[in-house]
Design an enzyme around this catalytic site. Structure first.
Site, PDB file in Angstrom:
ATOM      1  CG  ASP A  76     -14.013   4.556   0.555  1.00  0.00           C
ATOM      2  OD1 ASP A  76     -13.595   3.679   1.330  1.00  0.00           O
ATOM      3  OD2 ASP A  76     -13.289   5.126  -0.284  1.00  0.00           O
ATOM      4  CG  ASP A 129      -9.026  -0.051  -0.704  1.00  0.00           C
ATOM      5  OD1 ASP A 129      -7.965  -0.308  -1.297  1.00  0.00           O
ATOM      6  OD2 ASP A 129      -9.321   1.095  -0.303  1.00  0.00           O
ATOM      7  CG  ASP A 153      -5.213   5.243  -2.792  1.00  0.00           C
ATOM      8  OD1 ASP A 153      -6.267   4.910  -3.361  1.00  0.00           O
ATOM      9  OD2 ASP A 153      -4.929   4.890  -1.636  1.00  0.00           O
ATOM     10  CG  ASP A 188      -1.826   1.180   1.325  1.00  0.00           C
ATOM     11  OD1 ASP A 188      -1.790   2.023   0.407  1.00  0.00           O
ATOM     12  OD2 ASP A 188      -2.582   1.281   2.309  1.00  0.00           O
TER      13      ASP A 188
END
Length: 921
Positions: free
Chosen positions: A395, A508, A587, A249
């Protein structure tokens, strides 16, 4: 990006050791020797023993030739002190590969030769062990070409023999000390983290040479160019670190970097004029790949002496693959084209999933739509502004305190009612579900997973706990079958209450992301299924979480005949992800550089066997200018996964909020996406059948044009559309390269491009340079609708882009757009053919006589062709005739002499039943 949070090769013990090994290695010094009298052919498998002459450790070699121009090489320890991780195939491959018959081995002075067919063979050399793969008597790939092969056998501290080197003391005397390679064998430190290594060193390194191939592609995911760069420095533009495959990440990731990102697919394709080859390095542990390129003539002398090479194509690419653990398991693809390699790869790891039609439409997301009213207000404003969309997303804030499978009741008091409102318009809802589970009492998911021992464990057997969005969390152990099966059941409607069948899922943070872990991920010593360290299967974790979720979404309807194709987006991924669902590039930033890199990143996924991917539009972090937002929507409309998304700290930027003229231009981009949905859907079906991606590098469609081998700022959508997104601020002109011999036609003006090669074209803000290739027919649906389900019975416009010989061809695939009935024959597959004068269609269905095929065809029998546009018609027709079994009638048409376009108005012929012709006289 905080580079200090992530390792470089020099900070990774096994990478550093193997790079150092390579720096000293020569072919003559390689200690690995094939034991000649151990070579045998049994049941179409060539087996042999390999001896490390320095340690006397024996390895086993298995070589098989597989169907569809593929070979497989496996190397393992013969008698390890404990089993090495070798279970990856059952999760990565969809079936046991089918062997081809090997008739015999030809014994050579230094090994054996295996003739596959008239043009392909494999040669094994004994001293040192090397494997050469030939096409037309020329080597295309060689394993251990430079002697870098290094297989670290399992050992104990007590049996390990440390390598010593001489070192001068201050008094001038010499003493023996541990070599630098002895560091980090049993324990490794990064920042404040200590990685204990109870198995000691267990890495695998191998150099793989692609002879006379100047370009290699694939190995996603990296924010880099399509044609992969060199990694050992030495000249401008080259990296100094290898490409890394280790799912992480990476916050605000860097562009133009070999740094690992969210996904890892160890598939590499090499291409040159006339041939493509590739390899799939099947290993889910942390992996690094060095790339250098050499002038083939500089290597020619050595190569000729050893394997008889006489030809040279200019540049040879030499790669070095290094994995932390496991066994060596490599597939070699003989091609001969990039499309062939992707088919060969997908035969092994699974064909791309056929999505529901809604998945191909536009998705609207934000972190976060704050409540039920907000969701329905966004939905309403899309309609009021005549902007089509199919899916709205939620989300993490929709949950109760970030506890997955729950709803924040004050904000979403009646989720079912909200979903029904969306469903009445044909729209879907996607909710986020991550693999980390909040550790609090009286939370059913957490309590059950704890009580049933479903979490990843620490080495002492207790539950692994760390920090993520909910705070203190544990991670589901998807490698553990009971955990996998339990997770699937959590998507049942009676368990995930507040959901119905128009709700789909977003995975995610499944790299897995661990906020307080080393490199923002899980410590490698954690234990899966009570047996395996996380280190040996790290990259596989994301695939298993994704697969378990998709299985659960599909199986929440018990009757297989009624099940719908699941939609599950994932951020983390590994080889095989294409058979499960789409990914996105994570992202990204709302800036022009990130827009520019979205194209090579998605193209890199396409060449890495991951065709369904996209980037957050118009960038996740920060606030885009209206120009950037508009240009990004124009680009996203031609990329496979098309989703608007935004960070919680950004201003609202739903496309209807833009001021004019930006709003209207963005609306046009959305409508163009929907006009081409059936074309996209047909491409998805082609991908499902043969693995060919929808969004394709130019080199895939024009493999002999060396000018485009590294081109990644323009691309093809299928065979018919060339797209060059505008990625530069305030640009109103752009250079486009028009390859091939066919004419090209602007999709907006329909005018013919003058000539080929580089052209400077107008690109005002309201225009994205997109072109039909001559010789192709593209189906379009041009009636404005609010979502894709409203288009199911709409008529088609056929755009006939005449080729240089006047002919054109194209296909149209249709099914019910949601279930698996197409696998039982409930679909239509039509080819439209224009010979320069007559347009007709042909049925491509495998068996249109099946009852399922007939029933589906009847259900759409009223879908017709309402318009035909013929581009490149140099003469005005004298008449147009429409022939059907019942009659021949005169067709109504218009002719634009300036643009050389004929428009045939409503010929009233079926889009799927091929009993008609349209004749231009």
């Amino acid at each position: 990006m905080k580079f200090e949070d992530f390792k470089t090769c020099s900070q990774s013990g096994f990478c550093r050791r193997n790079r150092a090994y390579a720096d000293e290695a020569t072919l003559a010094s390689s200690p690995y020797t094939l034991i000649a009298d151990s070579i045998q052919l049994v049941d179409n498998k060539v087996t042999a023993d390999i001896r490390n002459t320095e340690t006397d450790i024996l390895l086993t070699l298995d070589l098989t030739v597989l169907q569809d121009n593929t070979a497989r090489v496996r190397i393992n320890e013969k008698t390890p002190i404990k089993p090495r991780y070798d279970e990856h195939a059952r999760y990565t491959l969809v079936k046991e590969p089918q062997l081809e018959t090997i008739e015999a081995l030809e014994r050579l002075d230094n090994g054996v030769s295996i003739q596959i067919d008239a043009s392909r063979k494999i040669v094994l050399n004994s001293q040192p062990v090397r494997i050469h793969f030939y096409v037309d008597n020329e080597p295309v790939i060689t394993f251990n070409d430079r002697g870098f092969f290094n297989f670290e056998h399992l050992r104990t501290k007590e049996t390990h023999k440390a390598k010593k080197v001489e070192q001068k003391k201050d008094d001038g005397t010499v003493e023996l000390v541990d070599a630098d390679t002895e560091k980090d064998l049993w324990e490794e430190t990064f920042k404040t983290w200590i990685d204990p290594k109870p198995n000691g060193p267990e890495s695998i390194g191998l150099d793989i040479t692609f002879h006379d191939f100047g370009h290699v592609y694939g190995i996603p995911e990296h924010a880099t160019s399509l044609s992969l760069k060199e990694t050992r420095g030495g000249h401008e533009g080259a990296y100094t670190d290898p490409y890394r495959l280790y799912n992480t990440d990476v916050f605000e990731y860097a562009l133009d970097s070999p740094t690992s990102l969210y996904g890892a697919v160890p598939l590499m394709i090499a291409h040159r004029k006339g041939l493509s080859t590739g390899i799939f390095w099947m290993n889910p542990s942390e992996t690094w790949i060095d790339i250098i390129k050499k002038n083939s003539n500089d290597l020619k002398g050595t190569l000729q002496k050893v394997i008889g090479s006489n030809k040279s194509q200019g540049t040879t690419t030499q790669t070095h693959w290094i994995s932390e653990a496991g066994v060596l398991d490599v597939f070699v693809f003989f091609g001969p084209s990039t499309k062939d390699i992707l088919r060969q790869y997908s035969e092994l790891t699974g064909k791309p999933a056929m999505p529901q039609m809604f998945a191909v439409g536009y998705h609207q997301c934000r972190w976060n739509y704050i409540n039920q009213r907000d969701v329905l207000d966004v939905d309403r404003q899309f309609d009021e502004n005549d902007m089509p969309y199919d899916v709205i997303w939620l989300d993490i804030e929709y949950t109760e305190e970030k506890k997955y499978f729950t709803w924040d009741q004050p904000k979403f008091p009646n989720a079912i009612e909200m979903e029904e409102t969306l469903d009445n318009k044909g729209r879907k809802l996607v909710t986020i579900i991550d693999p980390h589970i909040k550790r609090v009492p009286n939370y059913r998911i957490s309590d059950e997973a704890r009580d049933k021992n479903l979490f990843v464990k620490k080495p002492d057997g207790s539950d692994y706990e760390a920090w993520c969005w909910p705070g203190q969390s544990s991670w589901i152990d998807f490698y553990h079958k009971e955990s996998y099966d339990w997770w699937k059941r959590q998507f049942d409607f009676d368990k995930f209450q507040g959901t119905r069948d128009n709700v789909h899922i977003w995975n995610d943070m499944n790299e897995p992301s661990v906020f307080n872990g080393p490199e923002i991920t899980m410590q490698k010593e954690m234990i899966h299924d009570g047996r395996w360290e996380h280190r040996v299967l790290h990259n596989l974790y994301a695939l298993l979480s994704h697969s378990a979720t998709a299985d659960g979404v599909r199986e929440r309807v018990a009757d297989p005949d009624l099940q719908k194709r699941p939609f599950v987006l994932t951020r983390g991924y590994y080889a095989g992800v294409q058979r499960v669902g789409p990914i996105w590039t994570g992202d990204n930033m709302a800036d022009w550089d990130s827009l520019r890199y979205s194209n090579p990143m998605i193209l890199g996924n396409s060449m890495g066997g991951v065709p369904f991917s996209g980037a957050d539009v118009p960038g996740f972090f920060n606030n885009p200018t209206l120009e950037l937002l508009t240009r990004w929507y124009q680009a996203g409309a031609y990329q496979p996964f098309f989703r608007g998304h935004a960070h919680i700290d950004t201003k609202r930027r739903e496309p209807y909020l833009s001021a004019e003229p930006y709003k209207s231009i963005t609306r046009d981009a959305l409508r163009e996406r929907y006009a081409l949905l059936s074309y996209w859907y047909t491409l998805f079906y082609d991908a499902y059948r043969n693995g060919t991606p929808m969004m394709r590098p130019m080199v895939m469609e024009f493999p002999d044009d060396e000018a485009i081998f590294a081109m990644d700022d323009q691309f093809m959508v299928g065979e018919s559309l060339l797209v060059k997104p505008v990625t530069t601020e305030k640009a109103d002109k752009i250079d486009v390269y028009f390859p091939g011999s066919q004419p090209w036609y602007h999709t907006k003006t329909l005018s013919t491009v003058a000539g080929h090669g580089w052209q400077t074209v107008d690109a005002p803000l309201d225009t994205i340079p997109a072109y039909y290739q001559g010789g192709r027919i593209v189906p379009r649906r041009e009636r404005v609708r609010r979502s894709s389900p409203a288009m199911r019975l709409d008529p088609f416009t056929l755009v006939v882009a005449k080729g240089h010989d006047g002919a054109a061809v194209g296909t149209l695939y249709m099914d019910d757009e949601e279930t698996y009935a197409f696998q039982r024959g409930a679909y239509t597959h039509t080819q439209f053919v224009f010979d320069g004068r007559t347009l007709r269609c042909e049925d491509l269905h495998e068996d249109s006589s099946r009852s399922e095929a007939k029933a589906f065809a009847q259900s759409i029998e009223k879908v017709r062709v309402e318009r035909v546009r013929v581009l490149g018609q140099k003469q005005k027709p004298t008449s147009v005739q429409i022939k059907t079994p019942q009659d021949t009638v005169q067709g109504e048409y218009e002719y634009d002499e300036e643009k050389q376009v004929v428009i045939i108005k409503d010929p009233k012929v079926s889009a799927t039943q091929c009993d008609w012709s349209v004749i231009i006289n």
